[in-house]
Design a protein around this motif. Structure first.
Motif, PDB file in Angstrom:
ATOM      1  N   GLN A 132       0.840  -1.183   0.000  1.00  0.00           N
ATOM      2  CA  GLN A 132       0.000   0.000   0.000  1.00  0.00           C
ATOM      3  C   GLN A 132       0.884   1.245   0.000  1.00  0.00           C
ATOM      4  N   GLY A 133       0.641   2.173  -0.896  1.00  0.00           N
ATOM      5  CA  GLY A 133       1.449   3.376  -0.921  1.00  0.00           C
ATOM      6  C   GLY A 133       1.039   4.330  -2.023  1.00  0.00           C
ATOM      7  N   GLN A 134       1.614   5.519  -1.951  1.00  0.00           N
ATOM      8  CA  GLN A 134       1.317   6.571  -2.927  1.00  0.00           C
ATOM      9  C   GLN A 134       2.526   6.911  -3.786  1.00  0.00           C
ATOM     10  N   TYR A 135       3.747   6.488  -3.335  1.00  0.00           N
ATOM     11  CA  TYR A 135       4.974   6.804  -4.056  1.00  0.00           C
ATOM     12  C   TYR A 135       5.776   5.520  -4.261  1.00  0.00           C
ATOM     13  N   PHE A 136       6.086   5.204  -5.522  1.00  0.00           N
ATOM     14  CA  PHE A 136       6.867   4.008  -5.835  1.00  0.00           C
ATOM     15  C   PHE A 136       8.003   4.381  -6.781  1.00  0.00           C
ATOM     16  N   ILE A 137       9.151   3.748  -6.564  1.00  0.00           N
ATOM     17  CA  ILE A 137      10.371   4.076  -7.311  1.00  0.00           C
ATOM     18  C   ILE A 137      10.848   2.854  -8.077  1.00  0.00           C
ATOM     19  N   ILE A 138      11.135   3.020  -9.356  1.00  0.00           N
ATOM     20  CA  ILE A 138      11.828   2.010 -10.151  1.00  0.00           C
ATOM     21  C   ILE A 138      13.299   2.417 -10.123  1.00  0.00           C
ATOM     22  N   TRP A 139      14.095   1.743  -9.307  1.00  0.00           N
ATOM     23  CA  TRP A 139      15.489   2.117  -9.033  1.00  0.00           C
ATOM     24  C   TRP A 139      16.420   1.195  -9.818  1.00  0.00           C
ATOM     25  N   ILE A 140      17.182   1.759 -10.749  1.00  0.00           N
ATOM     26  CA  ILE A 140      18.063   0.975 -11.614  1.00  0.00           C
ATOM     27  C   ILE A 140      19.412   0.807 -10.920  1.00  0.00           C
ATOM     28  N   THR A 141      19.772  -0.426 -10.597  1.00  0.00           N
ATOM     29  CA  THR A 141      21.046  -0.697  -9.924  1.00  0.00           C
ATOM     30  C   THR A 141      22.113  -1.208 -10.892  1.00  0.00           C
ATOM     31  N   GLN A 142      21.695  -1.648 -12.059  1.00  0.00           N
ATOM     32  CA  GLN A 142      22.636  -2.068 -13.100  1.00  0.00           C
ATOM     33  C   GLN A 142      22.079  -1.643 -14.453  1.00  0.00           C
ATOM     34  N   LEU A 143      22.928  -0.983 -15.237  1.00  0.00           N
ATOM     35  CA  LEU A 143      22.529  -0.489 -16.550  1.00  0.00           C
ATOM     36  C   LEU A 143      22.701  -1.564 -17.615  1.00  0.00           C
ATOM     37  N   GLY A 144      22.006  -1.405 -18.733  1.00  0.00           N
ATOM     38  CA  GLY A 144      22.251  -2.234 -19.897  1.00  0.00           C
ATOM     39  C   GLY A 144      23.419  -1.677 -20.698  1.00  0.00           C
ATOM     40  N   GLU A 145      23.777  -2.341 -21.785  1.00  0.00           N
ATOM     41  CA  GLU A 145      24.868  -1.885 -22.636  1.00  0.00           C
ATOM     42  C   GLU A 145      24.321  -1.565 -24.024  1.00  0.00           C
ATOM     43  N   ASP A 146      24.929  -0.530 -24.662  1.00  0.00           N
ATOM     44  CA  ASP A 146      24.421  -0.108 -25.964  1.00  0.00           C
ATOM     45  C   ASP A 146      25.204  -0.677 -27.142  1.00  0.00           C
ATOM     46  N   GLY A 147      26.195  -1.523 -26.879  1.00  0.00           N
ATOM     47  CA  GLY A 147      26.985  -2.123 -27.946  1.00  0.00           C
ATOM     48  C   GLY A 147      28.212  -1.331 -28.319  1.00  0.00           C
TER      49      GLY A 147
END
Length: 519
Positions: free
Chosen positions: A487-502
């Motif tokens: 239950q909540g009003q604020y949610f975070i999608i927190w990126i801890t590892q990035l992808g690579e672009d080649g």
């Protein structure tokens, strides 16, 4: 705290550096190098700066030599960029920005770091172990990055450090001592951890405002856990092993410190997850400390399995009894068809049909997976980037516009997280609280790792958020289920590892976010 110098005293209001910098307030003195740490106002650019004033007599050849060496190292560090170190803006020396009449041998000018004094922080009370680990982790990343570039930072004095508004430690007054080594930086990390955990400084040359760490008769520093029993064994050992030079168990590199701190951070995350499902008692130590280790985690899992097994046994027993009862009833009905009325038997409380004679009762079924309701669109989506700027804040809204052709991208990084920073993400704000169960994430490529965090306010610090789920992102749509509806009003999608672009760059692209509440 005015200091007498040739040509006058260092006091608020005095102007130094060819009349450019007006002193505002003093924040410490590093007696080892006669370095006075001030906040000042740049009269030309109309901004506050941090000044490290090297005080001394220009006629003293040895003092002048040491000052020149400090200025050279500071000038070299001006090419280094990291969020954990204030950027060096200028270096002034005798004849180049500093005159002999000022009583100064040199000045290091750095950007001003907003926040609070580290000394003031620990003067109130020791920092919670988990928060201390996170704070030192950010500083250790800066040291590791600097050492890879052959630079010594010189952070072995607590008054040179400040705590930023987002809760990170930062070297606010750069200027390594002439003889400082890489090892001194590493020992400083242990001393800072010791200071946060105990409020005491464990290296020579600390400020008078901070008590010195106690030592045993053998000369070894007393472990933090002996002073503050709630300090976890791992962190207490890390601080001592990093500070001390002797023995075979010493820690000599910032990379080794980061590994231990990563383990401590993971343990803290497990503790938070256990708390989220109401099982704090599973990891409570006799002294009241809550700390997750492998053994308590296994105990929790074992208790869950035991509870599940007991439930299955009870259900199976009910089924068998119901089946036996039905058989007896049928028997009596068959014998008394002509002599009595038919009996109408209600369904068993287990709601399980009886099996045919000679067959085993059916196994108990797992309850169905929780259903999810219709997607709820947040009222706003913004970039969550504690302590930093950038990462396309104007495009965050693209992730909830219903158009997969628009997207939000992080900046392109030369190094993978957490070398430059711990992470970056998006915070979704809902008009009213929702009972979130899942998030569907449409990503541009694979390789990213995310945590789902909940927050109690719109602009939280990272350590004020709670991990409630996480997973890896594939190219296309991935569904991240929370450990339990939150239950909540604020949610975070927190990126801890990035992808690579080649092309050797690290970046993450998010096209659409879909928030699904529990049905």
């Amino acid at each position: 705290m005015g200091v007498r110098a040739q040509g006058g005293s260092l006091a608020p209001g005095r102007v130094v550096g060819d009349g450019r910098y007006r002193l505002l307030a003093q924040f410490g003195v590093d007696e080892r190098a006669a370095a006075h740490l001030w906040r000042a106002r740049d009269g030309q650019l109309k901004r506050d700066v941090a000044l490290t004033l090297l005080v001394g007599d220009p006629a003293d050849a040895e003092a002048a030599r040491l000052a020149r060496r400090t200025l050279e190292r500071a000038a070299h560090a001006s090419k280094f960029g990291h969020g954990g170190v204030a950027r060096v803006l200028d270096v002034l020396s005798l004849g180049s920005g500093v005159t002999s009449s000022e009583g100064l041998l040199g000045v290091v000018v750095a950007e001003w770091t907003k926040g609070s004094d580290l000394v003031d922080l620990v003067a109130q009370r020791p920092v919670a172990p988990a928060a201390a680990a996170r704070m030192v982790q950010a500083l250790a990343e800066a040291v590791d990055h600097a050492h890879q570039n052959g630079l010594v930072l010189g952070l072995d004095h607590p008054q040179r450090l400040r705590l930023t508004p987002d809760g990170a430690l930062k070297l606010a007054f750069p200027g390594p001592l002439p003889e400082a080594t890489l090892r001194d930086d590493v020992k400083a990390l242990g001393a800072v951890l010791y200071l946060l955990l105990t409020g005491r400084w464990a290296l020579p040359g600390g400020p008078a405002a901070i008590p010195a760490a106690p030592h045993a008769p053998t000369g070894r520093v007393i472990p933090p856990r002996s002073l503050v029993p709630t300090v976890p064994v791992e962190l207490s050992s890390l601080a001592v092993r990093t500070i001390e030079d002797g023995g075979h168990g010493g820690i000599r590199t910032s990379a080794a410190i980061l590994r231990v701190l990563d383990q401590a951070a993971e343990a803290e995350e497990r503790t938070q997850l256990i708390k989220a499902v109401g099982e704090e008692e599973a990891v409570a130590e006799p002294d009241g400390t809550v700390w997750t280790t492998k053994k308590p985690v296994k105990d929790v899992a074992r208790r869950k399995k035991l509870a599940f097994g007991v439930t299955v046994l009870v259900v199976a027993t009910v089924v068998i009894l119901a089946w036996g009862g039905m058989m007896l009833i049928n028997l009596f009905q068959g014998e008394s068809k002509s002599s009595g009325p038919n009996m109408n038997v209600a369904a068993s409380s287990a709601s399980v049909a009886p099996p045919p004679p000679g067959q085993q009762p059916p196994p108990s079924q797992q309850p169905p997976a929780p259903t999810v309701g219709a997607a709820v669109k947040p009222s706003a989506v913004a970039v969550f980037n504690p302590g930093s700027k950038g990462d396309s804040p104007g495009k965050a809204r693209n992730t909830t516009d219903g158009d997969a052709g628009t997207a939000w991208k992080t900046d392109e990084y030369d190094e993978q997280f957490p070398v430059l920073k711990n992470g970056v993400g998006l915070i979704a704000t809902f008009k009213d609280p929702i009972n979130l169960s899942q998030i569907k994430i449409d990503a541009g490529s694979a390789g990213s790792k995310v945590e789902i965090r909940s927050a109690d306010k719109k602009n939280p610090k990272l350590d004020e958020t709670k991990v409630v789920g996480g997973g890896d992102l594939a190219a296309g749509e991935s569904t991240i289920a929370l450990q339990q509806p939150q239950q909540g009003q604020y949610f975070i999608i927190w990126i801890t590892q990035l992808g690579e672009d080649g092309d050797g760059k690290f970046v993450t692209e998010l096209k659409e976010l879909t928030f699904l509440p529990a049905g």
